[in-house]
Design a protein around this motif. Structure first.
Motif, PDB file in Angstrom:
ATOM      1  N   ALA A   1       0.810  -1.216   0.000  1.00 27.07           N
ATOM      2  CA  ALA A   1       0.000   0.000   0.000  1.00 27.07           C
ATOM      3  C   ALA A   1       0.842   1.265   0.000  1.00 27.07           C
ATOM      4  N   ASN A   2       1.900   1.281   0.794  1.00 28.61           N
ATOM      5  CA  ASN A   2       2.717   2.493   0.914  1.00 28.61           C
ATOM      6  C   ASN A   2       4.058   2.364   0.210  1.00 28.61           C
ATOM      7  N   LYS A   3       4.142   1.438  -0.743  1.00 30.68           N
ATOM      8  CA  LYS A   3       5.397   1.227  -1.465  1.00 30.68           C
ATOM      9  C   LYS A   3       5.223   1.661  -2.918  1.00 30.68           C
ATOM     10  N   ASN A   4       6.180   2.427  -3.406  1.00 29.19           N
ATOM     11  CA  ASN A   4       6.063   2.961  -4.763  1.00 29.19           C
ATOM     12  C   ASN A   4       6.577   1.947  -5.774  1.00 29.19           C
ATOM     13  N   VAL A   5       5.764   0.925  -6.044  1.00 32.99           N
ATOM     14  CA  VAL A   5       6.121  -0.137  -6.971  1.00 32.99           C
ATOM     15  C   VAL A   5       4.848  -0.696  -7.593  1.00 32.99           C
ATOM     16  N   ASN A   6       4.931  -1.022  -8.866  1.00 28.87           N
ATOM     17  CA  ASN A   6       3.854  -1.754  -9.520  1.00 28.87           C
ATOM     18  C   ASN A   6       4.081  -3.240  -9.280  1.00 28.87           C
ATOM     19  N   VAL A   7       3.046  -3.952  -8.866  1.00 35.49           N
ATOM     20  CA  VAL A   7       3.143  -5.393  -8.650  1.00 35.49           C
ATOM     21  C   VAL A   7       2.249  -6.076  -9.683  1.00 35.49           C
ATOM     22  N   VAL A   8       2.837  -6.953 -10.475  1.00 33.30           N
ATOM     23  CA  VAL A   8       2.134  -7.565 -11.606  1.00 33.30           C
ATOM     24  C   VAL A   8       2.235  -9.079 -11.499  1.00 33.30           C
ATOM     25  N   SER A   9       1.090  -9.755 -11.625  1.00 33.39           N
ATOM     26  CA  SER A   9       1.092 -11.214 -11.567  1.00 33.39           C
ATOM     27  C   SER A   9       0.225 -11.784 -12.689  1.00 33.39           C
ATOM     28  N   PRO A  10       0.831 -12.517 -13.632  1.00 31.26           N
ATOM     29  CA  PRO A  10       0.049 -13.132 -14.703  1.00 31.26           C
ATOM     30  C   PRO A  10      -0.748 -14.315 -14.182  1.00 31.26           C
ATOM     31  N   LEU A  11      -1.858 -14.597 -14.837  1.00 29.70           N
ATOM     32  CA  LEU A  11      -2.705 -15.733 -14.487  1.00 29.70           C
ATOM     33  C   LEU A  11      -2.704 -16.735 -15.631  1.00 29.70           C
ATOM     34  N   GLY A  12      -3.012 -17.982 -15.298  1.00 30.57           N
ATOM     35  CA  GLY A  12      -3.014 -19.033 -16.325  1.00 30.57           C
ATOM     36  C   GLY A  12      -1.660 -19.716 -16.398  1.00 30.57           C
ATOM     37  N   GLY A  13      -1.484 -20.517 -17.434  1.00 30.87           N
ATOM     38  CA  GLY A  13      -0.220 -21.223 -17.605  1.00 30.87           C
ATOM     39  C   GLY A  13      -0.095 -22.455 -16.745  1.00 30.87           C
ATOM     40  N   GLN A  14      -1.212 -23.145 -16.525  1.00 27.62           N
ATOM     41  CA  GLN A  14      -1.156 -24.366 -15.734  1.00 27.62           C
ATOM     42  C   GLN A  14      -0.159 -25.364 -16.327  1.00 27.62           C
ATOM     43  N   PHE A  15       0.625 -25.970 -15.460  1.00 25.93           N
ATOM     44  CA  PHE A  15       1.572 -27.013 -15.840  1.00 25.93           C
ATOM     45  C   PHE A  15       2.473 -26.569 -17.006  1.00 25.93           C
ATOM     46  N   SER A  16       2.929 -25.340 -16.926  1.00 25.37           N
ATOM     47  CA  SER A  16       3.817 -24.810 -17.971  1.00 25.37           C
ATOM     48  C   SER A  16       5.235 -24.578 -17.462  1.00 25.37           C
ATOM     49  N   TRP A  17       5.418 -24.567 -16.126  1.00 21.96           N
ATOM     50  CA  TRP A  17       6.700 -24.196 -15.507  1.00 21.96           C
ATOM     51  C   TRP A  17       7.072 -22.747 -15.821  1.00 21.96           C
ATOM     52  N   TYR A  18       6.166 -22.047 -16.508  1.00 23.84           N
ATOM     53  CA  TYR A  18       6.352 -20.657 -16.937  1.00 23.84           C
ATOM     54  C   TYR A  18       7.633 -20.454 -17.733  1.00 23.84           C
ATOM     55  N   THR A  19       7.938 -21.448 -18.562  1.00 25.50           N
ATOM     56  CA  THR A  19       9.112 -21.398 -19.410  1.00 25.50           C
ATOM     57  C   THR A  19       8.689 -21.602 -20.857  1.00 25.50           C
ATOM     58  N   ASN A  20       9.639 -21.620 -21.776  1.00 26.97           N
ATOM     59  CA  ASN A  20       9.362 -21.919 -23.180  1.00 26.97           C
ATOM     60  C   ASN A  20       9.486 -23.417 -23.425  1.00 26.97           C
ATOM     61  N   TRP A  21       8.493 -23.995 -24.064  1.00 27.47           N
ATOM     62  CA  TRP A  21       8.481 -25.416 -24.378  1.00 27.47           C
ATOM     63  C   TRP A  21       8.929 -25.637 -25.817  1.00 27.47           C
ATOM     64  N   VAL A  22       9.740 -26.667 -26.010  1.00 28.66           N
ATOM     65  CA  VAL A  22      10.236 -26.929 -27.357  1.00 28.66           C
ATOM     66  C   VAL A  22       9.165 -27.555 -28.248  1.00 28.66           C
ATOM     67  N   ASN A  23       8.187 -28.228 -27.629  1.00 32.27           N
ATOM     68  CA  ASN A  23       7.171 -28.927 -28.426  1.00 32.27           C
ATOM     69  C   ASN A  23       5.755 -28.501 -28.081  1.00 32.27           C
TER      70      ASN A  23
END
Length: 330
Positions: free
Chosen positions: A114-136
């Motif tokens: 609340a009193n911190k000068n920062v944007n906090v961003v959290s993406p939703l979705g990506g189940q079972f993705s490890w949030y990385t790039n998949w080769v296939n």
């Protein structure tokens, strides 16, 4: 592995998941990011909380992102990755709304920042993705999204200063650190909250986690322990983290403690404790490798905590106070 028990998550969420109303806003954004990524919709939850929908060309789909806005322009941005469930409840019989088993639903983002000068961003979705790039799997290109597509849009839309940090919990803890390896300069600080930081040494653990979603780890980085696994293993790439502010924490015992915010007489969170001990050893290996290379790490061994949202929130807040906030100038 890397799953929060339904009972524990329900208890942690009970006081936090309050009904909210959203208001669609006209989208007046800056130019699209390179490659065609663009904001397609913004919903206003309250004066500080937006839900921002972004089209990702890399995955050819839209992704909703929770954004807690800084009180003023020129602020840095702190990204928080979801766990293996992508912010949704995967346990049968649960009653959470989509996207509510997330940082904004399970922790007090609004209160802490609340009193911190920062944007906090959290993406939703990506189940079972490890949030990385998949080769296939072209539908799982989350590294590209988080390192190339989303940050320029957030910087432009919220007049941010371009100083970014990223943290992840459990399955995405190692991924958050890996972003600094794969995309130097995008994130000046990273945080792993009870994360797996040596996946190349633990391909079976990763495979079992992804099998829970009906997907094969071979489609992510190829055969377990192969070259791509090593390339995405923070513990084997510590030299590439030189100059990055790093926080890594886990509970050595996996024992239930006050930090878990579980009710009295709850008993042992056995599955959570088992997972926590695995990631604690992984975190130790990473910290030891970093120390041997002369790479500073804020390495925290918690006395208790059983892989719950209470533990993740405490680690995140500690990371901000000790490591990420100072690195961002917050």
């Amino acid at each position: 592995m890397f799953r929060i028990t339904r009972r524990a998550a329900a208890i942690a969420a009970a006081a936090l998941l309050l009904p909210v109303s959203v208001q669609a806003l006209p989208v007046a954004t800056a130019d699209p990011a390179p490659g065609g990524a663009r904001i397609t919709n913004i919903e206003k939850v309250n004066d500080r909380w937006d839900k921002v929908t972004v089209y990702s060309p890399a995955m050819n789909k839209e992704i909703v992102n929770d954004v807690h806005k800084a009180p003023g322009a020129g602020a840095p941005t702190f990204y928080l990755l979801p766990g293996i469930d992508g912010g949704d409840n995967l346990d049968p019989g649960g009653s959470w709304a989509p996207g509510s088993k997330s940082w904004f639903g399970m922790t007090d983002i609004a209160g802490f920042f609340a009193n911190k000068n920062v944007n906090v961003v959290s993406p939703l979705g990506g189940q079972f993705s490890w949030y990385t790039n998949w080769v296939n799997d072209p539908g799982k290109q989350y590294q590209t999204y988080m390192t190339q597509e989303l940050p320029p849009l957030i910087n432009a839309q919220y007049k941010a200063n371009g100083r970014n940090a990223v943290g992840g919990l459990s399955s995405t803890g190692g991924t958050a650190v890996d972003y600094a390896v794969q995309a130097p300069g995008v994130y000046r600080a990273v945080g792993s909250y009870s994360g797996l930081l040596n996946p190349a040494d633990n391909p079976s653990q990763v495979s079992m986690t992804l099998m829970g979603g009906g997907v094969s780890a071979d489609n992510m980085w190829g055969p377990g322990g192969g070259p791509l696994w090593i390339a995405h293993d923070p513990s084997k790439n510590v030299e590439k983290l030189r100059g990055v502010a790093i926080y890594a924490a886990a509970s050595a015992t996996g024992d239930v403690g006050e930090v878990d915010r579980l009710p009295q007489n709850f008993g042992g969170n056995f599955s959570g404790g088992f997972i926590e001990r695995i990631v604690a050893e992984s975190t130790r290996v990473f910290a030891d490798n970093a120390a041997a290379a002369g790479i500073p790490v804020t390495y925290v061994v918690r006395p208790n905590g059983s892989h719950t949202w209470g533990l993740f929130e405490s680690e995140m807040q500690e990371s901000w106070n000790t490591t990420i906030g100072p690195a961002l100038g917050g």
